[in-house]
Design an enzyme around this catalytic site. Structure first.
Site, PDB file in Angstrom:
ATOM      1  N   GLY A   1       0.806  -1.216   0.000  1.00 44.22           N
ATOM      2  CA  GLY A   1       0.000   0.000   0.000  1.00 44.22           C
ATOM      3  C   GLY A   1       0.839   1.265   0.000  1.00 44.22           C
ATOM      4  CB  CYS A   2      -0.346   4.723   0.463  1.00 45.44           C
ATOM      5  SG  CYS A   2      -1.675   4.636  -0.753  1.00 45.44           S
ATOM      6  CG  PHE A   3       3.341   1.645   4.420  1.00 46.60           C
ATOM      7  CD1 PHE A   3       4.456   0.827   4.308  1.00 46.60           C
ATOM      8  CD2 PHE A   3       2.109   1.053   4.684  1.00 46.60           C
ATOM      9  CE1 PHE A   3       4.352  -0.555   4.453  1.00 46.60           C
ATOM     10  CE2 PHE A   3       1.994  -0.322   4.832  1.00 46.60           C
ATOM     11  CZ  PHE A   3       3.121  -1.129   4.712  1.00 46.60           C
TER      12      PHE A   3
END
Length: 388
Positions: A163-165
């Protein structure tokens, strides 16, 4: 005979890991955010949902995004109506697309990074490939190795469903690999295609609709290595890294791979959770350097959405220009998950050189890169710019 300790010492690099080159790529299909609601409701046969369309228009207006790039175009969506429904079994169709397209887009970004680096690709020792778009065996790392013609002995690491991290995660891992393997040159690739998350609208799950207003496709690649040769031109040093799970944040951002594709779930208080905890992360990172003025460093933050950036700015009293590179990438590309922070890194060094600012970090020495994503997980990377 050499001892284990001597072998170990010989494996260690002398200096810190550096980012030596950056490359980015997007699919050719560009969508204008101002006309996207009309297109989206038409292509998903949802034009009868007039109130929901108005809501979606407001979401797009507030998103601070001007345009995005998407592999999915009208032709592909017409051939795959199950992808346009809100909850139709469609995983096979989605997988068929991303298993092919994710490595291809990654290759485009990697080729640019290798060209800028200027060294033969045979010198790449490690490959990190990261995507939230589809899962397969052998993975996108294997496919990219074949597409680029890398050595079969390249040491590969495949990261799925982060995901986005994960733009922060890949830099943290690349730093550890480069500093603990003398002479290592790590190719890092983040490639994201929204064909896994695209779906029609519903008024029962507005968080799904938020994703449709924000997400875009893109791939970014960097070359990371320690002890640069005279022909190599470092852009940033990777000085320190951390990863943490925020307290009381379970379920704040979730994604689940189902027959209908990758579903996306978001709680409203994500910006609040991040802004409440950001100072603690900064103190841990910058106190040893004697830095407590966060306007004195350059900023690269994952642009999950405008509300996150606004609340972080307000909480820390940041000047508007601190998030300029971050907001530029959000505006021009949308939220490309793991690839975003690498796009921002690229934007920052280019603008810094164009504007004659003295360093790759907007004329400043020290900077921070933040990844925010499911967990809620926060990745922190302390960067040092180089003189230009």
């Amino acid at each position: 005979m050499v001892s284990v300790e001597e072998i170990r010492q010989a494996q260690r690099a002398e200096g810190p890991a550096t980012v030596m080159a950056i490359g980015t790529a997007t699919p050719p299909n560009c969508v204008d955010q101002s006309t996207y609601p009309d297109y989206y409701f038409r292509i998903t046969n949802s034009e009868h949902m007039t109130e929901l369309k108005e809501k979606f228009k407001r979401m797009c207006d507030k998103s601070m995004i001007k345009k995005r790039y998407m592999y999915l175009n009208e032709e592909i969506l017409k051939e795959n109506p199950s992808v346009c429904a809100y909850m139709a079994p469609s995983l096979d169709a989605r997988q068929d697309m991303v298993v092919m397209e994710v490595p291809k887009l990654g290759k485009e970004a990697a080729t640019k990074a290798i060209k800028e680096w200027g060294q033969p690709k045979s010198k790449i020792t490690h490959l990190i490939f990261c995507t939230t778009s589809g899962v397969d065996m052998p993975g996108a790392d294997y496919q990219l190795t074949k597409l680029l013609g890398l050595r079969p002995s390249v040491k590969r690491y495949m990261m799925y469903q982060q995901g986005c991290f994960a733009g922060g995660t890949v830099l943290r891992l690349a730093k550890d690999l480069a500093e603990n393997n003398k002479g290592a040159r790590v190719l890092v690739v983040c490639s994201e295609i929204t064909a896994v998350t695209f779906r029609g609208p519903t008024d029962t799950h507005l968080d799904s609709l938020v994703g449709q207003a924000l997400f875009g496709d893109g791939a970014a690649a960097v070359i990371v290595g320690s002890d640069p040769l005279p022909v190599e031109k470092p852009l940033f040093q990777l000085v320190w890294t951390a990863q943490t799970i925020l307290p009381d944040s379970e379920g704040a951002i979730d994604g689940h791979l189902r027959e209908v594709g990758l579903t996306f779930h978001l709680l409203k208080d994500v910006p609040g959770l991040i802004s409440k905890n950001i100072e603690k992360a900064l103190v841990e990172a910058f106190q040893p350097l004697g830095i407590s003025d966060y306007n004195s460093i350059f900023w690269i933050a994952h642009p999950g959405g405008p509300a996150i950036l606004d609340q972080v700015e307000a909480k820390l009293g940041l000047k508007p220009e601190k998030m300029e590179a971050t907001r530029h990438v959000l505006s021009e590309y949308g939220n490309m998950s793991s690839a975003c922070v690498l796009f921002i890194l690229d934007q920052m060094r280019k603008k810094s050189i164009e504007n004659g600012l003295g360093t790759t970090g907007e004329g400043l020495d020290w900077g921070v890169l933040f990844g925010f994503g499911p967990g809620l997980t926060v990745e922190t990377v302390v960067l040092r710019s180089v003189t230009v």
